[in-house]
Enzyme design. Sequence first.
Site, PDB file in Angstrom:
ATOM      1  N   LYS A 133      -8.326 -29.679  47.413  1.00 45.59           N
ATOM      2  CA  LYS A 133      -9.111 -30.495  48.281  1.00 45.59           C
ATOM      3  C   LYS A 133      -8.834 -31.167  48.536  1.00 45.59           C
ATOM      4  O   LYS A 133      -7.730 -31.812  48.713  1.00 45.59           O
ATOM      5  CB  LYS A 133     -10.103 -30.846  46.763  1.00 45.59           C
ATOM      6  CG  LYS A 133      -8.883 -31.875  45.465  1.00 45.59           C
ATOM      7  CD  LYS A 133      -9.993 -32.969  44.993  1.00 45.59           C
ATOM      8  CE  LYS A 133      -9.993 -34.200  45.562  1.00 45.59           C
ATOM      9  NZ  LYS A 133      -8.556 -34.943  45.352  1.00 45.59           N
ATOM     10  N   HIS A 179      -8.040 -29.468  40.673  1.00 47.24           N
ATOM     11  CA  HIS A 179      -6.794 -30.030  38.687  1.00 47.24           C
ATOM     12  C   HIS A 179      -7.511 -30.350  37.654  1.00 47.24           C
ATOM     13  O   HIS A 179      -6.999 -30.402  36.653  1.00 47.24           O
ATOM     14  CB  HIS A 179      -5.800 -30.947  39.339  1.00 47.24           C
ATOM     15  CG  HIS A 179      -5.702 -32.015  39.531  1.00 47.24           C
ATOM     16  ND1 HIS A 179      -6.407 -32.754  40.971  1.00 47.24           N
ATOM     17  CD2 HIS A 179      -5.298 -33.345  38.085  1.00 47.24           C
ATOM     18  CE1 HIS A 179      -6.439 -34.297  39.925  1.00 47.24           C
ATOM     19  NE2 HIS A 179      -5.874 -34.275  38.794  1.00 47.24           N
ATOM     20  N   LYS A 185      -7.141 -29.582  32.652  1.00 40.67           N
ATOM     21  CA  LYS A 185      -7.151 -30.476  32.381  1.00 40.67           C
ATOM     22  C   LYS A 185      -7.513 -29.592  31.000  1.00 40.67           C
ATOM     23  O   LYS A 185      -8.057 -29.179  30.625  1.00 40.67           O
ATOM     24  CB  LYS A 185      -7.506 -31.408  31.932  1.00 40.67           C
ATOM     25  CG  LYS A 185      -7.026 -32.564  33.153  1.00 40.67           C
ATOM     26  CD  LYS A 185      -8.094 -33.656  33.424  1.00 40.67           C
ATOM     27  CE  LYS A 185      -7.259 -34.367  34.804  1.00 40.67           C
ATOM     28  NZ  LYS A 185      -6.448 -35.100  34.629  1.00 40.67           N
ATOM     29  N   GLU A 230      -9.831 -46.015  37.736  1.00 41.53           N
ATOM     30  CA  GLU A 230      -8.871 -46.469  37.269  1.00 41.53           C
ATOM     31  C   GLU A 230      -7.902 -48.017  37.926  1.00 41.53           C
ATOM     32  O   GLU A 230      -8.930 -47.793  38.724  1.00 41.53           O
ATOM     33  CB  GLU A 230      -8.751 -45.235  38.898  1.00 41.53           C
ATOM     34  CG  GLU A 230      -8.830 -43.788  38.722  1.00 41.53           C
ATOM     35  CD  GLU A 230      -8.179 -42.446  39.836  1.00 41.53           C
ATOM     36  OE1 GLU A 230      -7.113 -42.181  39.259  1.00 41.53           O
ATOM     37  OE2 GLU A 230      -8.815 -42.427  40.458  1.00 41.53           O
ATOM     38  N   ASP A 274     -13.689 -38.060  47.208  1.00 46.45           N
ATOM     39  CA  ASP A 274     -12.254 -37.585  46.537  1.00 46.45           C
ATOM     40  C   ASP A 274     -12.485 -37.071  45.411  1.00 46.45           C
ATOM     41  O   ASP A 274     -11.470 -37.180  44.803  1.00 46.45           O
ATOM     42  CB  ASP A 274     -10.728 -39.607  46.642  1.00 46.45           C
ATOM     43  CG  ASP A 274      -9.721 -39.620  46.144  1.00 46.45           C
ATOM     44  OD1 ASP A 274      -8.907 -37.805  46.499  1.00 46.45           O
ATOM     45  OD2 ASP A 274      -9.723 -39.845  45.683  1.00 46.45           O
ATOM     46  N   HIS A 317     -13.740 -33.313  41.270  1.00 40.98           N
ATOM     47  CA  HIS A 317     -13.733 -33.524  40.070  1.00 40.98           C
ATOM     48  C   HIS A 317     -14.598 -33.434  39.397  1.00 40.98           C
ATOM     49  O   HIS A 317     -14.569 -32.913  38.141  1.00 40.98           O
ATOM     50  CB  HIS A 317     -12.900 -34.629  40.239  1.00 40.98           C
ATOM     51  CG  HIS A 317     -11.080 -34.736  40.838  1.00 40.98           C
ATOM     52  ND1 HIS A 317     -11.671 -33.151  41.031  1.00 40.98           N
ATOM     53  CD2 HIS A 317     -10.257 -35.543  41.231  1.00 40.98           C
ATOM     54  CE1 HIS A 317      -9.858 -33.532  41.538  1.00 40.98           C
ATOM     55  NE2 HIS A 317      -9.504 -34.818  41.992  1.00 40.98           N
ATOM     56  N   LYS A 370     -11.162 -47.639  42.517  1.00 41.01           N
ATOM     57  CA  LYS A 370      -9.943 -47.481  42.615  1.00 41.01           C
ATOM     58  C   LYS A 370      -9.761 -49.451  41.566  1.00 41.01           C
ATOM     59  O   LYS A 370     -10.910 -50.093  41.490  1.00 41.01           O
ATOM     60  CB  LYS A 370      -8.688 -47.844  43.641  1.00 41.01           C
ATOM     61  CG  LYS A 370      -8.908 -45.886  44.621  1.00 41.01           C
ATOM     62  CD  LYS A 370      -8.222 -45.139  42.916  1.00 41.01           C
ATOM     63  CE  LYS A 370      -8.561 -44.170  43.920  1.00 41.01           C
ATOM     64  NZ  LYS A 370      -8.080 -42.795  43.041  1.00 41.01           N
TER      65      LYS A 370
HETATM   66  C1  BG6 Z   1      -6.796 -36.747  42.870  1.00 39.09           C
HETATM   67  C2  BG6 Z   1      -7.077 -38.206  43.575  1.00 39.09           C
HETATM   68  O1  BG6 Z   1      -7.206 -35.194  43.022  1.00 39.09           O
HETATM   69  O2  BG6 Z   1      -7.013 -37.187  41.597  1.00 39.09           O
HETATM   70  C3  BG6 Z   1      -6.864 -39.264  43.220  1.00 39.09           C
HETATM   71  O3  BG6 Z   1      -6.881 -37.656  44.895  1.00 39.09           O
HETATM   72  C4  BG6 Z   1      -7.037 -39.480  41.452  1.00 39.09           C
HETATM   73  O4  BG6 Z   1      -7.700 -40.614  44.179  1.00 39.09           O
HETATM   74  C5  BG6 Z   1      -6.526 -38.374  40.665  1.00 39.09           C
HETATM   75  O5  BG6 Z   1      -5.777 -40.642  40.634  1.00 39.09           O
HETATM   76  C6  BG6 Z   1      -6.833 -38.339  39.658  1.00 39.09           C
HETATM   77  O6  BG6 Z   1      -6.063 -37.270  38.988  1.00 39.09           O
HETATM   78  P1  BG6 Z   1      -5.275 -37.677  37.045  1.00 39.09           P
HETATM   79  O7  BG6 Z   1      -3.491 -36.303  37.803  1.00 39.09           O
HETATM   80  O8  BG6 Z   1      -4.750 -38.915  37.477  1.00 39.09           O
HETATM   81  O9  BG6 Z   1      -5.768 -37.232  36.491  1.00 39.09           O
END
Ligand code: BG6
Length: 481
Positions: free
Chosen positions: A157, A187, A191, A225, A244, A249, A335
Site C-alpha cells: 500500500k 499487514h 495480525k 501512535e 496512510d 488498514h 501520530k
Molecule cells: C504502516 C504505516 O502501514 O503501519 C505507518 O505506514 C504505521 O505509519 C504502521 O505506523 C503501523 O503498523 P504496525 O506494524 O506498527 O502495527
Amino acid sequence: MSTHPIETDVEVPTSYIIVLFGATGDLARRKIIPGLYHLALAGLLPKDYRIIGSAPAAFALSSDAFRSFAHDSIDEFGELAPDGDVWDSFVASLSFAESSAQDGSALLAAVEDAETAIGGDVNRLFHLAVPPDAVLGLVTMLGASDLRHNARIILEKPFGVDLASAKELNTVIKANFEETQVFRIDHFLGKESIDNILALRFANRFFEPLWNRDHVRYVQIDVPETLTIEGRGAFYEGTGAFRDMVVSHLFQVLGFIAMEQPTSLEARPLRDEVHKVFETLRPINPAHVVRGQYDGYRNEAGVARDSSTETFVAIRAEIENTRWKGVPFYLRTGKALAESRQVITIGFEEPVMRLFPLAKGAPANRGNRLVVDFADPGSIHAHFFAKQPGPEMRLDAAEMTFNYAGSFQKAHHLEAYEYLILEAMLGKRTLFTRSDGIERLWEVSADLLASPPPVEPYAKGSWGPASATELIAPNTWCLPE
Ligand code: BG6
C-alpha cells in the site's frame, strides 16, 4: 517468546527465488529482511531458496554489501541474532542485482542463474517494497520481460492516492499479470488478533447473535501512535493519516468486524463478504471527519512550512445494510499521540431497564463492551457490570480477559509480514486485498478528498483536537482507559 523450529504440520512452500525490490529501503530493513530470516529460523522457507535484493543504480549494492546490510538489519530489528547454521545458509542465499523500470536484464540473468543452481521447478516471488511512484514502472517492466513467468507479486500500500490513480494502477497490473499472481498486502490482515475476529465471531455462538444494530450501539477502531513522522516527512507529506492508515488498514479491519459469515475461508467467499461491506459503506461525509496536525509537524524535514497534511484523523463511518444501519463506526488514528494502542471496541446497548444502582464512583460508561486489543501479542476483554461484594445490590465495572501471550502451548511467533509473505508463497490469497475493494474504498473517500475539513492543531502527546470528542458525542472514546 519464540521456539524454533515451529510446528511441524505447517505447509512449507516449494523452491522459490525471492526478489526484494527496494531492498535497501526502510521497509526492507525493518520488516522484510528480518521477517524472511525469521521464516528461515522457523523452518518455513522452502528447502531451496535464494533471495535477490534489487534496486536502481542509485541505491544498488554489491552482493557482499547486501549481505552486511541484511546482517545489520536483522541485528537491529530481528527477534533473534544473525548467527548459527540457519544464518550461514540464509546469508549464503543472498545476492544483489540492479534493476529499474527501464532495464531488468541484469536481474533476469541473476534469477535464471539462481534457478539453474537450484534446479527443477522454481517459483518466483517479487516483493515490491518501493515508493508508490515506482510501482507502475516496475510492474510494466516485469510484465514485459521473461521475469513474469511462474511469478507471484506482492504489492505494498498505498494502492494509488485516489480512485483515478487506483484504477490506473489496477489496469496496469491486470495488463501484465493474472489476478491469481497478485498479492496486495495490508499487514493489519496478517495480525493474529485481526484474524481471530473471524474465529471469535463465527466459531462461537455467544457473540454473533448480538453482533448487529439491535444490540450494538457503536464500534470503535482506534489506532493512536506515539511516534511522529520521524524521518518519513517526504513520504508522509503526500500521504497523510487518512491515506496512510484509514483507507487501507482501518477500513480493512472494519470489513472483518462488519462482514457476514462467509461460506468458507477460501479467498473468494471471504473477500466477497468483505467487499459487500465496502459496497454498503456510505460515502464518508466531510462533516463527519476531524483532521488534526501535531504542533511542530511543519518543522519536520521534508514537510512544507504551510502544510495542510493531517497527522490525525477521526471519522464517523456508516454502513447501510440490515445488520448495521444506524450504528456508527468511529475510526481514529494519529501520530504523536499520548499512547500507542490498536484497539477495537464493540459498545453494546444498555439493558432496557436498569434495575441496579451503580456504586459511588463506578464508571457508568465502562460496562457492556467487548474490547479487542490487536497490537501483538493481542488480548480480548469483556467489560461488564458486576455486583460489588456487600449487603447492598450495587454494581461496579468488572473485566474478563483473554491474553494471547501464554494462553496457548504454541507460541504466536509469526509477525504479520512474515505470515503474509508465507501465505503469498503458498498462493493463499484470503488475507490479501482485492482491486475492486480498494477502488470502492477510494470511491467512498472521494467527497472527503475533494473537500477535506481544515486541519486543527494539537499538542504532541495529547489525544488530538478536541473536536474529535465532539464528533462522537454523546458517545465517548474508549481510550484513554
Ligand atoms: C504502516 C504505516 O502501514 O503501519 C505507518 O505506514 C504505521 O505509519 C504502521 O505506523 C503501523 O503498523 P504496525 O506494524 O506498527 O502495527
